[in-house]
Design an enzyme around this catalytic site. Structure first.
Site, PDB file in Angstrom:
ATOM      1  N   ASP A   1      -3.809  -1.594   9.225  1.00  0.00           N
ATOM      2  CA  ASP A   1      -3.055  -2.038   8.046  1.00  0.00           C
ATOM      3  C   ASP A   1      -3.859  -2.841   7.036  1.00  0.00           C
ATOM      4  O   ASP A   1      -3.293  -3.401   6.109  1.00  0.00           O
ATOM      5  CB  ASP A   1      -1.809  -2.817   8.481  1.00  0.00           C
ATOM      6  CG  ASP A   1      -2.164  -4.088   9.225  1.00  0.00           C
ATOM      7  OD1 ASP A   1      -3.328  -4.245   9.638  1.00  0.00           O
ATOM      8  OD2 ASP A   1      -1.264  -4.934   9.399  1.00  0.00           O
ATOM      9  N   GLU A   2      -5.180  -2.907   7.222  1.00  0.00           N
ATOM     10  CA  GLU A   2      -5.998  -3.653   6.262  1.00  0.00           C
ATOM     11  C   GLU A   2      -7.203  -2.826   5.847  1.00  0.00           C
ATOM     12  O   GLU A   2      -7.755  -2.072   6.650  1.00  0.00           O
ATOM     13  CB  GLU A   2      -6.479  -4.981   6.882  1.00  0.00           C
ATOM     14  CG  GLU A   2      -5.343  -5.925   7.235  1.00  0.00           C
ATOM     15  CD  GLU A   2      -5.856  -7.240   7.824  1.00  0.00           C
ATOM     16  OE1 GLU A   2      -7.017  -7.615   7.567  1.00  0.00           O
ATOM     17  OE2 GLU A   2      -5.073  -7.881   8.535  1.00  0.00           O
TER      18      GLU A   2
ATOM     19  N   ASP B   1      -3.751  -5.533   2.251  1.00  0.00           N
ATOM     20  CA  ASP B   1      -3.075  -5.832   3.513  1.00  0.00           C
ATOM     21  C   ASP B   1      -1.613  -5.394   3.401  1.00  0.00           C
ATOM     22  O   ASP B   1      -0.835  -5.970   2.637  1.00  0.00           O
ATOM     23  CB  ASP B   1      -3.177  -7.351   3.741  1.00  0.00           C
ATOM     24  CG  ASP B   1      -2.744  -7.763   5.129  1.00  0.00           C
ATOM     25  OD1 ASP B   1      -2.139  -6.945   5.837  1.00  0.00           O
ATOM     26  OD2 ASP B   1      -3.013  -8.935   5.483  1.00  0.00           O
ATOM     27  N   LEU B   2      -1.251  -4.349   4.134  1.00  0.00           N
ATOM     28  CA  LEU B   2       0.119  -3.833   4.060  1.00  0.00           C
ATOM     29  C   LEU B   2       1.122  -4.817   4.666  1.00  0.00           C
ATOM     30  O   LEU B   2       0.815  -5.481   5.656  1.00  0.00           O
ATOM     31  CB  LEU B   2       0.197  -2.489   4.788  1.00  0.00           C
ATOM     32  CG  LEU B   2      -0.122  -1.243   3.941  1.00  0.00           C
ATOM     33  CD1 LEU B   2      -1.155  -1.495   2.884  1.00  0.00           C
ATOM     34  CD2 LEU B   2      -0.507  -0.078   4.811  1.00  0.00           C
TER      35      LEU B   2
ATOM     36  N   TYR C   1       4.028  -1.400  10.630  1.00  0.00           N
ATOM     37  CA  TYR C   1       4.794  -0.511  11.514  1.00  0.00           C
ATOM     38  C   TYR C   1       6.264  -0.474  11.083  1.00  0.00           C
ATOM     39  O   TYR C   1       6.897   0.586  11.094  1.00  0.00           O
ATOM     40  CB  TYR C   1       4.712  -0.954  12.983  1.00  0.00           C
ATOM     41  CG  TYR C   1       3.360  -0.780  13.661  1.00  0.00           C
ATOM     42  CD1 TYR C   1       2.243  -0.325  12.971  1.00  0.00           C
ATOM     43  CD2 TYR C   1       3.221  -1.065  15.016  1.00  0.00           C
ATOM     44  CE1 TYR C   1       1.024  -0.175  13.623  1.00  0.00           C
ATOM     45  CE2 TYR C   1       2.011  -0.916  15.670  1.00  0.00           C
ATOM     46  CZ  TYR C   1       0.910  -0.479  14.962  1.00  0.00           C
ATOM     47  OH  TYR C   1      -0.291  -0.337  15.616  1.00  0.00           O
TER      48      TYR C   1
ATOM     49  N   ARG D   1      12.396 -11.605  10.011  1.00  0.00           N
ATOM     50  CA  ARG D   1      11.637 -12.862   9.983  1.00  0.00           C
ATOM     51  C   ARG D   1      12.494 -14.015   9.482  1.00  0.00           C
ATOM     52  O   ARG D   1      12.411 -15.134   9.984  1.00  0.00           O
ATOM     53  CB  ARG D   1      10.391 -12.727   9.104  1.00  0.00           C
ATOM     54  CG  ARG D   1       9.294 -11.964   9.816  1.00  0.00           C
ATOM     55  CD  ARG D   1       8.038 -11.792   8.987  1.00  0.00           C
ATOM     56  NE  ARG D   1       7.387 -10.557   9.417  1.00  0.00           N
ATOM     57  CZ  ARG D   1       6.140 -10.219   9.136  1.00  0.00           C
ATOM     58  NH1 ARG D   1       5.390 -11.021   8.394  1.00  0.00           N
ATOM     59  NH2 ARG D   1       5.644  -9.088   9.573  1.00  0.00           N
TER      60      ARG D   1
END
Length: 434
Positions: free
Chosen positions: A107-108, A15-16, A20, A52
């Site tokens: 992305d996974e 999982d990146l 984006y 975040r």
DNA sequence: TGGGGTTAT
DNA sequence: ATAACCC
């Protein structure tokens, strides 16, 4: 585990991290270190960890995000081209480890490591087992038992996962998380335990702890919005509720297939295979709009969408045999439902696809506008909020085999006439093809 | 909620 | 063709 009958698998979920945003920071390194959000329309669809920490969340309104974080840098992410290309580079890199790679979004990826692990263990001197070490975290900090073959296999899986993440970083500059477990459900859940850029392995003794760490059944991959609502109507909200509800009641409410599948999920059981994704089954481009209320506006949007799609389909090399138009009508509250009409693409148009020279836009736009008018009565007022065009039912041109004379004599097969830059480059000849 | 994807019915 | 699921 009985020798020869390995029913137990080793699966990794990769999982990146904020994908984006990572792609944008690679495109423009000046963005590194600053709080960064990727914007589509009025939404921040994803953001880096700097953002975040300052309170920006995924899918946050741009206004709210700017209010929370005035220094937030925004880049437009409505064009997915670079994300899509990078995404496939990651999948291809993982396929080098083992060909069984399943994509989930951009992305996974899941990879079935069972065979690779077996091979590594077979050529490992038995004395060296005692020196094996885990890579990354162990869920719950559970201790490893080197006499337990399941532990050993998962531990080797964790080493391969670390090699995959290293390769992603060294070759593509991307960081991400990985989870290693005995099935896809558990691998996916455990990959999210330590973030970002870390990995975790789940040993079988801790699988109940993992699934009970979910606070609501909706957090279980495979249980979506609708199913969660129906479960709630039955008074089922926790994983424990779902484990203990009568299977007869569940089957009556959801139907046997869904009931049985999700109740197994609640126990951490998931026998679904890692299905190699291969090339995409469809290509689509969509644009959401504030208001589209005339046929002229619609036609212009459709032309834009189609032009991009033709480039993509040309790059791919396969030919779509079906085209679909999707719309979303404005409605005050109703959950945004879409309508679509599709038809086959006439064979004479399919032939022209990818040759670049002939105008394929005009006849295709004509087809799309017929589909449009079959959904929308253009003599009446209308208000659309989305237009999308999709190419599907992709076929390799024919089944011409490499190594036959036809393969090299069919222009569309042996040359790429699409990109211009490579227009007349002959396909490489490999002796092993013959 | 955007701009994509998949499979099942 | 739609509905559900995933990101």
């Amino acid at each position: 585990m009985p020798a020869g009958s390995s029913s137990s698998r080793v699966i990794v979920h990769v999982d990146l991290d904020c994908f984006y945003a990572q792609v944008e920071m690679i495109s423009n390194p000046e963005l590194k270190g600053k709080p960064l959000g990727v914007q589509q329309k009025y939404l921040v669809v994803t953001c880096n960890y700097e953002a975040r920490e300052l309170g920006v969340k995924k899918l946050m309104n741009v206004r709210d995000a700017k209010e929370k974080c005035p220094q937030l840098v925004l880049v437009n992410g409505e064009d997915l081209t670079r994300y899509r290309e990078t995404s496939y580079k990651v999948t291809e890199l993982l396929e080098e480890f083992s060909p069984v790679v399943e994509r989930l979004g951009f992305d996974e990826n899941f990879v079935d490591l069972t065979e690779m692990v077996e091979k590594r263990l077979q050529r490992l001197p038995s004395d060296d087992v005692a020196a094996l070490t885990v890579s990354g975290h162990v869920y719950n900090n559970q201790s490893i038992n080197l006499h337990d073959v399941l532990h050993i296999r998962l531990l080797v899986g964790s080493q391969i996962a670390a090699e995959m993440r290293e390769a992603m970083y060294n070759q593509l500059g991307l960081t991400g998380c990985a989870g290693v477990a005995s099935n896809k459900l558990l691998a996916k859940l455990v990959s999210g335990i330590f973030k970002p850029n870390q990995q975790t392995v789940l040993l079988p003794e801790s699988s109940q702890d993992l699934i009970h760490s979910l606070k609501h059944v909706k957090e279980m991959p495979g249980i979506g919005y609708k199913t969660a609502k129906r479960l709630e109507a039955l008074g089922i909200s926790s994983v424990h509720d779902l484990q203990t509800v009568s299977s007869k009641i569940l089957e009556k409410e959801l139907g046997i297939p869904i009931a049985q599948r999700i109740q197994k999920l609640s126990f951490g059981e998931d026998n679904s295979p890692v299905t190699p994704s291969g090339p995409p089954q469809s290509f689509s481009e969509e644009d959401s709009l504030k208001k589209c209320s005339s046929e002229v506006e619609a036609k212009s949007k459709i032309q834009e969408l189609l032009a991009s799609l033709l480039n993509r389909v040309c790059q791919d090399g396969r030919k779509p045999h079906t085209i679909r138009l999707i719309i979303r009508r404005y409605s005050s509250e109703k959950h945004c439902s879409r309508e679509s009409r599709q038809c086959s693409i006439p064979s004479h148009i399919i032939q022209k696809l990818g040759t670049g020279n002939y105008d394929v836009m005009t006849p295709m736009v004509d087809i799309l506008m017929k589909l449009f008018r079959s959904m929308v009565n253009v003599k009446m007022p209308f208000h659309l909020t989305l237009l999308s065009v999709c190419f599907c039912n992709l076929k390799s041109l024919n089944t011409t085999k490499k190594g036959t004379i036809d393969y090299y004599l069919t222009p569309s097969l042996s040359t790429t006439s699409c990109s211009g830059k490579h227009s007349f480059k002959m396909k490489d000849i490999h002796m092993e093809d013959f």
